[in-house]
Scaffold this active site. Sequence first.
Site, PDB file in Angstrom:
ATOM      1  N   PHE A  82       0.856  -1.192   0.000  1.00 26.31           N
ATOM      2  CA  PHE A  82       0.000   0.000   0.000  1.00 26.31           C
ATOM      3  C   PHE A  82       0.885   1.232   0.000  1.00 26.31           C
ATOM      4  CE2 PHE A  82      -2.503   3.495   1.583  1.00 26.31           C
ATOM      5  CZ  PHE A  82      -3.645   3.373   0.824  1.00 26.31           C
TER       6      PHE A  82
ATOM      7  N   ASP B 216       9.201   2.597   1.956  1.00 22.48           N
ATOM      8  CA  ASP B 216       8.025   3.325   2.416  1.00 22.48           C
ATOM      9  C   ASP B 216       7.853   3.017   3.902  1.00 22.48           C
ATOM     10  OD1 ASP B 216       5.472   4.068   3.167  1.00 22.48           O
ATOM     11  OD2 ASP B 216       4.522   3.454   1.286  1.00 22.48           O
TER      12      ASP B 216
ATOM     13  N   LYS C 170       2.494   9.245   8.447  1.00 24.29           N
ATOM     14  CA  LYS C 170       1.560   9.000   9.557  1.00 24.29           C
ATOM     15  C   LYS C 170       1.971   9.573  10.929  1.00 24.29           C
ATOM     16  CE  LYS C 170      -1.242   5.337   7.718  1.00 24.29           C
ATOM     17  NZ  LYS C 170      -0.854   4.909   6.381  1.00 24.29           N
TER      18      LYS C 170
HETATM   19  C1  LIG Z   1      -1.055   5.158   4.993  1.00 26.68           C
HETATM   20  C2  LIG Z   1       0.016   4.761   4.067  1.00 26.68           C
HETATM   21  C3  LIG Z   1       0.264   5.461   2.873  1.00 26.68           C
HETATM   22  C4  LIG Z   1      -0.612   6.593   2.403  1.00 26.68           C
HETATM   23  O1  LIG Z   1      -0.628   7.688   3.257  1.00 26.68           O
HETATM   24  P1  LIG Z   1      -1.767   8.803   3.078  1.00 26.68           P
HETATM   25  O2  LIG Z   1      -1.376   9.863   4.082  1.00 26.68           O
HETATM   26  O3  LIG Z   1      -3.082   8.166   3.378  1.00 26.68           O
HETATM   27  O4  LIG Z   1      -1.689   9.302   1.694  1.00 26.68           O
HETATM   28  C5  LIG Z   1       1.331   5.072   2.106  1.00 26.68           C
HETATM   29  N1  LIG Z   1       2.120   4.049   2.464  1.00 26.68           N
HETATM   30  C6  LIG Z   1       1.917   3.347   3.592  1.00 26.68           C
HETATM   31  C7  LIG Z   1       2.835   2.227   3.960  1.00 26.68           C
HETATM   32  C8  LIG Z   1       0.844   3.668   4.425  1.00 26.68           C
HETATM   33  O5  LIG Z   1       0.618   2.945   5.530  1.00 26.68           O
END
Ligand SMILES: *Cc1c(COP(=O)(O)O)cnc(C)c1O
Length: 399
Positions: free
Chosen positions: A137, A222, A251
Amino acid sequence: MDKQTVINLDQENYLPVFARYSIVLTHGEGPYIYDNEGKKYIDFLAGIAVNVLGHAHPKLVKAVSEQAGKIIHCSNLYYTEEQATLAKTLAGLSGLNRVFIANSGAEANEGAIKLARKYGKTIAADKVEIITALDSFHGRTLATLTATAQPKYQKGYEPLPGGFSYIPFNDIAALENAISDKTCAVMLETIQGEGGVNVPDQDYLAKVKALCEKHGALVILDEIQSGIGRTGKMFAYEHFGVNPDIVTLAKGLAGGVPIGAFITSEKIAAAFHAGDHGSTFGGNPLACAAANAVLKAMEDEKLLENAQVVGEYLIAKLGELKNKYPSLISNVRGKGLMVGAKLTQPGRDIVNECMNQGAIINCTAGDVLRFVPPLIVTKENVDEMIAILDKTLAAVPCD
Ligand SMILES: *Cc1c(COP(=O)(O)O)cnc(C)c1O
């Protein structure tokens, strides 16, 4: 407004993209959050791994209110002390040296993808391909949902940007087959979050890095969910002894104030020139003051150690529930306070019942209960949540 009035207003006017639970939240304190009927919940979701200091932490409240009284926003055409300070701190923590601050995770990843493409082209015109992992994700913008190798997030948005291909996570042979000199980057979550809290083998990421070096491709990690102390280290990659070329954050970074960031080396950053990337809001003084306060509180309150110790306790307690309910829980995994419990059935009803009993948890990938509480939680808070989960699991009809 009473609960039903709020729910009706929202359902009549908001874009219907969220399957929301039927409570209206109003405020929080530490690891607790309250709804507008006065009900108290122990919060083991923390806004999905966001509220690292819990709710209404005095140091974060003070930093945000003081900053709001000085200057909330100014353009990136000018310097601010808050942004310069945050950039220095993030560079120091990551061992990299060039920081860009955005407003969200998706934007952080979008920037990382753009940088990898530009950098690839300094080597060869066709060095533009990006490999990501199944069940990943990376966000909801067109490029990041294309990087997100899950059909449910992509369906209906075609045509998708080109140049992306996918491999199974934690399968080094698959990457070896897929990577080539046209690969500009391999982009992975250090630990997959939305995909079900999937922790790779201890040597996987080092092997990824070696393959990337062989082909002159960048490693983008990420750490939007796994970073900022979530796993008991500032960055989850420290558990695996690898250093990425680009790391992305969001986050937890500002404790709930919208923010994102990507960090890279001087050498890679040199592919960007003035005007190549930008943001109106990204890195504004309010968000940066919040992030500076979060990073300082994490150090002052030893929250990495806390995440490690309480995380181990949480995993042990979930392990006990797995032994007690072997027909319901098949696996417990995670690091620090990023923990998943795989169920043998869909988890939504269990999450809903825990909520009714006063514990907020979450289910991801359909059948993985996810626990990403504030990093300030104590063992007593774990006991509180576990007692509710235990009671909920005991009442699940077995067939
Ligand atoms: C939540 C998340 C995203 C996206 O972040 P947003 O602030 O919702 O755009 C991207 N990568 C990972 C691993 C995430 O957990």
